[in-house]
Write a protein that holds these residues in place. Structure first.
Motif, mmCIF file in Angstrom:
data_model
loop_
_atom_site.group_PDB
_atom_site.id
_atom_site.type_symbol
_atom_site.label_atom_id
_atom_site.label_comp_id
_atom_site.label_asym_id
_atom_site.label_seq_id
_atom_site.Cartn_x
_atom_site.Cartn_y
_atom_site.Cartn_z
ATOM 1 N N PHE A 152 0.817 -1.218 0.000
ATOM 2 C CA PHE A 152 0.000 0.000 0.000
ATOM 3 C C PHE A 152 0.852 1.272 0.000
ATOM 4 O O PHE A 152 0.481 2.268 -0.606
ATOM 5 N N SER A 153 1.988 1.234 0.660
ATOM 6 C CA SER A 153 2.809 2.442 0.772
ATOM 7 C C SER A 153 3.581 2.766 -0.502
ATOM 8 O O SER A 153 4.141 3.859 -0.615
ATOM 9 N N ILE A 154 3.614 1.840 -1.484
ATOM 10 C CA ILE A 154 4.368 2.119 -2.714
ATOM 11 C C ILE A 154 3.509 2.110 -3.972
ATOM 12 O O ILE A 154 3.957 2.567 -5.027
ATOM 13 N N ILE A 155 2.260 1.618 -3.886
ATOM 14 C CA ILE A 155 1.455 1.502 -5.106
ATOM 15 C C ILE A 155 0.880 2.862 -5.509
ATOM 16 O O ILE A 155 0.424 3.642 -4.679
ATOM 17 N N GLU A 156 0.945 3.136 -6.806
ATOM 18 C CA GLU A 156 0.420 4.393 -7.338
ATOM 19 C C GLU A 156 -0.843 4.181 -8.169
ATOM 20 O O GLU A 156 -1.652 5.102 -8.309
ATOM 21 N N ALA A 157 -1.012 2.986 -8.722
ATOM 22 C CA ALA A 157 -2.177 2.698 -9.556
ATOM 23 C C ALA A 157 -2.351 1.191 -9.637
ATOM 24 O O ALA A 157 -1.442 0.419 -9.321
ATOM 25 N N LEU A 158 -3.541 0.799 -10.025
ATOM 26 C CA LEU A 158 -3.825 -0.615 -10.275
ATOM 27 C C LEU A 158 -3.779 -0.894 -11.769
ATOM 28 O O LEU A 158 -4.065 0.006 -12.568
ATOM 29 N N PRO A 159 -3.400 -2.125 -12.196
ATOM 30 C CA PRO A 159 -3.087 -3.278 -11.361
ATOM 31 C C PRO A 159 -1.728 -3.142 -10.687
ATOM 32 O O PRO A 159 -0.923 -2.274 -11.040
ATOM 33 N N PRO A 196 21.241 -5.329 -3.055
ATOM 34 C CA PRO A 196 22.177 -4.214 -2.864
ATOM 35 C C PRO A 196 22.720 -3.625 -4.166
ATOM 36 O O PRO A 196 23.075 -2.441 -4.218
ATOM 37 N N LYS A 197 22.730 -4.433 -5.228
ATOM 38 C CA LYS A 197 23.286 -3.958 -6.490
ATOM 39 C C LYS A 197 22.332 -3.043 -7.245
ATOM 40 O O LYS A 197 22.773 -2.098 -7.921
ATOM 41 N N CYS A 198 21.011 -3.283 -7.132
ATOM 42 C CA CYS A 198 20.066 -2.556 -7.988
ATOM 43 C C CYS A 198 18.949 -1.842 -7.244
ATOM 44 O O CYS A 198 18.140 -1.146 -7.869
ATOM 45 N N GLY A 199 18.886 -2.003 -5.930
ATOM 46 C CA GLY A 199 17.734 -1.480 -5.205
ATOM 47 C C GLY A 199 18.006 -0.220 -4.412
ATOM 48 O O GLY A 199 19.075 0.399 -4.529
ATOM 49 N N PRO A 200 17.044 0.195 -3.602
ATOM 50 C CA PRO A 200 17.179 1.395 -2.774
ATOM 51 C C PRO A 200 18.363 1.304 -1.820
ATOM 52 O O PRO A 200 18.797 0.208 -1.446
ATOM 53 N N GLN A 201 18.861 2.481 -1.424
ATOM 54 C CA GLN A 201 20.039 2.558 -0.564
ATOM 55 C C GLN A 201 19.786 3.517 0.595
ATOM 56 O O GLN A 201 18.969 4.426 0.501
ATOM 57 N N LEU A 202 20.534 3.311 1.672
ATOM 58 C CA LEU A 202 20.447 4.149 2.858
ATOM 59 C C LEU A 202 21.448 5.296 2.799
ATOM 60 O O LEU A 202 22.466 5.220 2.119
ATOM 61 N N ALA A 203 21.153 6.341 3.555
ATOM 62 C CA ALA A 203 22.089 7.448 3.763
ATOM 63 C C ALA A 203 21.856 8.011 5.155
ATOM 64 O O ALA A 203 20.739 7.921 5.702
ATOM 65 N N PRO A 352 0.308 14.846 11.093
ATOM 66 C CA PRO A 352 0.520 13.565 10.411
ATOM 67 C C PRO A 352 1.999 13.172 10.405
ATOM 68 O O PRO A 352 2.890 14.028 10.506
ATOM 69 N N ILE A 353 2.241 11.900 10.256
ATOM 70 C CA ILE A 353 3.601 11.379 10.193
ATOM 71 C C ILE A 353 4.301 11.867 8.924
ATOM 72 O O ILE A 353 3.674 12.005 7.868
ATOM 73 N N CYS A 354 5.590 12.162 9.024
ATOM 74 C CA CYS A 354 6.382 12.581 7.855
ATOM 75 C C CYS A 354 6.696 11.364 6.994
ATOM 76 O O CYS A 354 7.050 10.299 7.509
ATOM 77 N N ALA A 355 6.612 11.527 5.673
ATOM 78 C CA ALA A 355 6.898 10.416 4.761
ATOM 79 C C ALA A 355 8.026 10.733 3.789
ATOM 80 O O ALA A 355 8.630 9.823 3.222
ATOM 81 N N ASP A 356 8.315 12.002 3.566
ATOM 82 C CA ASP A 356 9.360 12.421 2.639
ATOM 83 C C ASP A 356 10.553 12.963 3.432
ATOM 84 O O ASP A 356 10.377 13.715 4.394
ATOM 85 N N GLU A 357 11.771 12.597 3.022
ATOM 86 C CA GLU A 357 12.951 12.960 3.808
ATOM 87 C C GLU A 357 13.185 14.466 3.875
ATOM 88 O O GLU A 357 13.584 15.003 4.921
ATOM 89 N N VAL A 373 17.879 7.850 6.256
ATOM 90 C CA VAL A 373 16.915 7.959 5.161
ATOM 91 C C VAL A 373 17.233 6.940 4.066
ATOM 92 O O VAL A 373 18.290 6.286 4.085
ATOM 93 N N HIS A 374 16.330 6.817 3.115
ATOM 94 C CA HIS A 374 16.568 5.982 1.936
ATOM 95 C C HIS A 374 15.901 6.628 0.738
ATOM 96 O O HIS A 374 15.128 7.593 0.874
ATOM 97 N N ASN A 375 16.201 6.105 -0.442
ATOM 98 C CA ASN A 375 15.734 6.741 -1.679
ATOM 99 C C ASN A 375 14.586 5.999 -2.357
ATOM 100 O O ASN A 375 14.335 6.196 -3.542
ATOM 101 N N ARG A 376 13.859 5.151 -1.599
ATOM 102 C CA ARG A 376 12.626 4.581 -2.144
ATOM 103 C C ARG A 376 11.472 5.495 -1.738
ATOM 104 O O ARG A 376 11.176 5.640 -0.551
ATOM 105 N N PRO A 377 10.809 6.128 -2.701
ATOM 106 C CA PRO A 377 9.718 7.053 -2.345
ATOM 107 C C PRO A 377 8.569 6.332 -1.648
ATOM 108 O O PRO A 377 8.215 5.212 -1.999
#
Length: 770
Positions: A152-159, A196-203, A352-357, A373-377
C-alpha cells in the motif's frame, strides 16, 4: 512472462477436456497469487494462462475435467496465506487448445476494483537471508518477496505491477530479474524485488539534511548515535519513526520535550518476543499478533517487577505499547542495538507522520539529531496500527499499517460514495458496491498539516480506485473541518453516534433491529446538544434515541475535554447545586484558584458558555477529577484511562446506584453522591472506580431489558476500556442478550467513516428498494 499473443490451437487428446475461466476478486495482487496459480496448474498438468487486471485476477485453464475441477477447488482452499478471495466467477467454455500454462502481461482496461494489499511484515525466509553472510542480500535493508514487504505504501495505480509503484525507478539487475521471472522462485513477480546492487540505498544525514555517510557504515552510525542518547529519525515503510533508547529516561524526556508530547504513552520496539516477555505479560493471542504479518503495536500489561523501560515512556500507565521489528531495516537496527527503543511517529504531536525525507528535515527540525533515510519514495504515509486484546479477541484502536486499505463488506451495495469521517482520529472511506475501503489513520484535523493530509488522502483514494464519488456523507457537526470542505458541494449528513453503531453493526454483519450503545467523549446531537452517552434503537427506517445518560453542563465547552476538573464542576453543580461551592475540600474545587473559580461559578449559574452534554466520556473525566486522579489532561482520554487503571486488581461486584427513569434518562446523581461519601470515608480509588464502572454496566443491562432487543452493539471510544467492555459483554450474555463489539475497525472515531458509508447504503436501499 509471455506476450498476450493468441495461443496456438492444438487438438486435445482427452475427450472429456474442458476449459474453465475464473474471474477472482479480492486481495489477490501482491501476494504471490499468480505464481501460486502457475504452480498449481503445472502440478495438475493444465494449460492456459493467468493475468492481473484492475478488478483482480483472471485465469483460464483447460485439460481433463477432473483436474480442472480439482484446480477450481484448490484455488480457494490452498490460496496464499495473505490473499483474500471475495468472489469467484466461473465459466465453462469449449477448449481453446492451449499448449502450456503462462503468466500474461496485465490487462490495463477497465475501472479498478481489485483490493490493494496492506504492507506486510518481513517473512521468516527474508529475515534468514539478511542475517546470512553467504547470501547476496546479507544486511540488505530492503529485502522482500511475494510473502512480505511494501504494498500500500508504494502503489500508485492498479493493477499492482512494478511500473505502477514507486519501485519503477529501480531497474532490476540480472540476478533479480532471474528471480522475478522464475516460477520456482518465491520472488516470482515480487514487484518490490531488489538487492544491494540494484535497489534502494540508505544514507545518514545530520540535523540539517547534510549527507554524513552512505553505504555499509550508515547503519552503524545510526546505532552509535542511539546508544549515545541521540534521537534518530528513521525513514521506514510508511513514514518516519523517531527512535531513542527506551531505557534512557533522560533521552526519552528530551524526546517528549522536543516533540511536545507531555505524557501520552510512547510505543516501544523490542528486538525479540523474548525481550518483550522480560517486561510484559504476553498471552498466546498477543504473541500471535506481535509476530503476525500485520505486526501492530499491541498494548501489553507491564510486569510489576520489570524495570528495563524508562518510567517516562508511559507515565502512570500499567501498559506498554509494544511492537516487533517489521522491516529488514528495523530488524538490522534492533539486532545491532540489542535493546528496546522508543519508536514513535515522526511528527510533532497531533500532526501527520512525515513520509518524505526533505519534508522530515523541515518538520522535525529541533527534534531529530540525525536522519537515517533511503531513496525509495513513500507514496502515502501509513502509521503503525494499535491493537488491544479485548474479550478474548483483538480490537483495533488505530487501523493503519497491516490492515488498511482492506475493505469491509457492506450488507447492502452503495453507489460511489465518499465518507469524510470525524474530526478526531480521522479516517475517510470510499464506498463502491459492497465494499467500504477505509483509509489509513489520518489523525486529528486540528492543524493545517492534518487538514492537508486529509485532502491528499481523499484525492489519493479517488485516483487509486479511479472513482469519482457521486455522493459525499459527513458528520452533522457544523464546525468539523469535513463540513467546511463540503459546504458548497452536494452532501448529506449522518448523526455521529448513529454512525458509531452502524460501524459496529457492519463489521459484525448485523441487520436491524439492534440496540446500539454509543458512548464517547463528544458528538453533535440531533437536538443541538453534545451527545455521548447514547442508546439508539436502529431499525430499517432509521434510529430512535431510546435512552441516554443524564445531561450536565460543561463550563467552557470544549475546554472541558482538556480539563477534567471542568467536567467535575458541571457534574457536581448538577448534583449539588450552588451548595457545591461551600465544599472547598473537594478535589475539583481545590484544583482551581479563586480567580478561576469565580467566573466558572457565574457561567454555571447563568448557563452561559456551558453547553449541555450527555457524554459518558466527560462523566468518566468528572469522576477521575473527584478522586483527584487527573485535573488536567495532556492528551485525549487520559483521565478516563487513569480511572480504569485505578481499579487494578480490585475485583468487586458492588455497584453504585444509577436508576433508569421512566423518560429513558439514566440518573448518575445517586452514584455521584455515593462517590462523594466514599471519598469522605477515605475509600480507595480502586474500590470507587470499580463500583462506578459496575454501575455503568448495570445501567446498560437495565436499558437492554427495557428495550428488549436481542442484539446489542457496543461502540464509541469508551469501549476501548477493557474493564467496562468485558464486564458489559459478560453481564449482557448472562441476561440472554447477544452483545457485539468491534474487532477490525476501531470503536473510536476511527470507525465513523465506515458507519457513514453504511448509512449511505441504507439510504440508497430505501430509495431503491429491491
Amino acid at each position: 512472462m509471455s506476450t498476450d499473443a493468441p495461443p496456438a490451437r492444438e487438438a486435445l487428446a482427452r475427450a472429456d477436456a474442458t476449459r474453465l475461466r475464473l474471474r477472482i476478486r479480492g486481495a489477490v495482487q501482491g501476494v504471490g497469487f499468480r505464481p501460486f496459480i502457475y504452480w498449481l496448474a503445472e502440478e495438475l498438468g493444465l494449460c492456459g494462462w493467468v493475468r492481473n487486471s484492475p478488478s483482480g485476477v483472471t485465469i483460464e485453464v483447460e485439460g481433463a475435467r477432473r483436474e480442472v475441477e480439482e484446480f477450481r477447488h484448490r484455488v480457494v482452499s490452498d490460496k496464499p496465506p495473505h490473499s483474500v478471495i471475495q468472489t469467484v466467477e466461473a465459466s465453462h467454455l469449449d477448449p481453446a487448445g492451449y499448449g502450456a500454462f503462462e503468466i500474461r502481461e496485465s490487462d490495463l482496461s477497465g475501472a479498478p476494483s481489485a483490493i490493494v494489499l496492506p504492507d506486510l511484515a518481513t517473512c521468516a525466509d527474508c529475515r534468514r537471508e539478511i542475517f546470512d553472510r553467504r547470501n547476496r542480500r546479507h544486511l540488505y535493508p530492503f529485502t522482500n518477496c511475494t510473502h512480505c514487504g511494501p504494498r500500500f505504501s508504494i502503489i500508485e495505480a492498479l493493477p499492482y505491477d512494478r511500473g505502477n509503484t514507486s519501485m519503477r525507478g529501480f531497474k532490476m539487475c540480472a540476478a533479480c530479474r532471474r528471480e522475478y521471472e522464475n516460477p520456482c522462485d518465491r520472488r516470482f513477480h515480487a514487484q518490490p524485488n531488489a538487492c544491494p546492487k540494484c535497489g534502494p540505498q540508505l544514507a545518514l544525514w545530520d540535523a540539517n539534511g547534510k549527507l554524513l555517510s552512505a553505504g555499509p557504515s550508515v547503519l552503524l552510525g545510526a546505532v552509535r548515535a542511539i546508544r549515545a542518547g541521540a534521537i534518530v529519525a528513521v525513514k521506514g515503510l510508511g513514514g518516519f519513526h523517531l527512535l531513542v533508547d527506551a531505557r534512557d529516561d533522560a533521552a526519552v524526556r528530551r524526546l517528549r520535550e522536543r516533540k511536545h508530547r507531555e505524557e501520552k504513552p510512547l510505543a516501544v520496539m523490542f528486538p525479540s518476543l523474548a525481550a518483550i516477555r522480560e517486561e510484559c505479560e504476553v498471552s498466546a493471542l498477543e504473541a500471535q499478533l506481535l509476530s503476525s504479518a500485520e505486526a501492530p503495536i499491541v498494548l501489553l500489561r507491564r510486569l510489576r517487577e520489570a524495570a528495563g523501560i524508562a518510567a517516562s515512556v508511559a507515565p502512570r500507565n500499567p501498559f506498554i505499547g509494544a511492537l516487533l521489528p517489521y522491516t529488514p531495516l528495523h530488524h538490522l537496527l534492533l539486532a545491532e542495538l540489542g535493546f528496546p527503543v522508543v519508536a514513535t511517529s515522526g511528527n510533532v504531536s497531533d500532526e501527520p507522520i512525515c513520509a518524505d525525507e526533505r519534508e522530515a528535515v523541515e518538520r522535525l527540525a529541533g527534534i531529530a539529531d540525525l536522519f537515517l533515510v533511503h531513496n525509495r519514495p513513500i507514496v502515502r504515509h501509513v502509521d503503525d496500527s494499535i491493537v488491544r486484546v479485548m474479550a478474548g479477541r483483538e480490537m483495533l484502536l488505530r487501523r493503519a499499517r497491516g490492515y488498511a486499505p482492506l475493505p469491509i463488506t457492506l450488507r447492502h451495495p452503495v453507489p460511489p460514495t465518499l465518507a469524510t469521517g470525524a474530526q478526531l482520529k480521522n479516517t475517510v472511506a470510499l464506498g463502491v458496491g459492497y465494499d467500504a475501503f477505509i483509509s489509513q489513520h489520518i489523525g486529528d484535523l486540528g492543524s493545517a498539516a492534518a487538514a492537508a493530509a486529509f485532502r491528499r488522502t481523499i484525492e489519493d483514494f479517488e485516483q487509486l480506485y479511479r472513482v469519482r464519488p457521486a455522493h459525499v456523507i459527513v458528520d452533522e457537526h457544523p464546525d468539523y473541518y469535513s463540513m467546511q470542505l463540503t459546504a458548497d458541494a452536494p452532501h448529506s449528513t449522518l448523526q455521529h453516534h448513529c454512525a458509531h453503531v452502524l460501524s459496529c453493526m457492519t463489521e459484525n454483519e448485523l441487520d436491524p433491529p439492534v440496540l446500539g450503545v454509543a458512548w464517547d467523549g463528544t458528538g453533535y446531537g440531533s437536538d443541538g446538544t453534545i451527545w455521548g452517552g447514547e442508546f439508539l434503537k436502529i431499525t430499517a427506517d432509521g434510529f430512535e434515541r431510546v435512552a441516554h445518560l443524564r445531561t450536565f453542563r460543561l463550563p467552557g465547552g470544549d475546554a472541558a475535554a482538556r480539563e477534567p476538573r471542568r467536567s467535575a464542576l458541571g457534574v457536581l453543580h448538577e448534583t449539588l447545586g450552588e451548595s457545591l461551592f461551600r465544599r472547598r475540600g473537594l478535589a475539583p474545587l481545590r484544583a482551581f484558584t479563586k480567580g478561576e473559580l469565580t467566573p466558572l461559578r457565574q457561567m454555571l449559574a447563568r448557563g452561559v458558555n456551558c453547553p449541555l452534554t450527555s457524554s459518558a466520556g466527560r462523566l468518566f473525566d468528572a469522576v477521575a477529577s473527584i478522586l483527584d486522579l487527573r485535573q488536567r489532561a495532556s492528551f485525549e482520554g487520559q483521565a478516563a484511562m487513569e480511572l480504569e487503571f485505578a481499579i487494578g486488581d480490585g475485583a468487586t461486584d458492588d455497584a453504585y446506584e444509577m436508576p433508569l427513569r421512566a423518560d429513558g434518562v439514566i440518573d448518575w446523581a445517586p452514584a455521584v453522591r455515593a462517590i462523594l461519601a466514599d471519598v469522605k470515608r477515605s475509600r480507595s480509588a480502586a474500590e470507587i472506580s470499580a463500583k462506578f464502572h459496575n454501575a455503568l454496566v448495570e445501567a446498560i443491562v437495565t436499558v437492554a431489558r427495557r428495550i428488549g432487543e436481542a442484539c446489542v452493539a457496543l461502540s464509541g471510544g469508551c469501549f476501548q476500556n477493557k474493564y467496562l467492555t468485558e464486564r458489559t459483554i459478560r453481564l449482557l450474555r448472562e441476561e440472554g442478550f447477544r452483545p457485539f463489539w468491534h474487532q477490525r475497525v476501531p470503536p473510536n472515531d476511527g470507525g465513523i467513516a465506515l458507519g457513514q458509508i453504511a448509512g449511505a447504503a441504507r439510504a440508497h436501499l430505501e430509495a431503491n428498494p429491491r
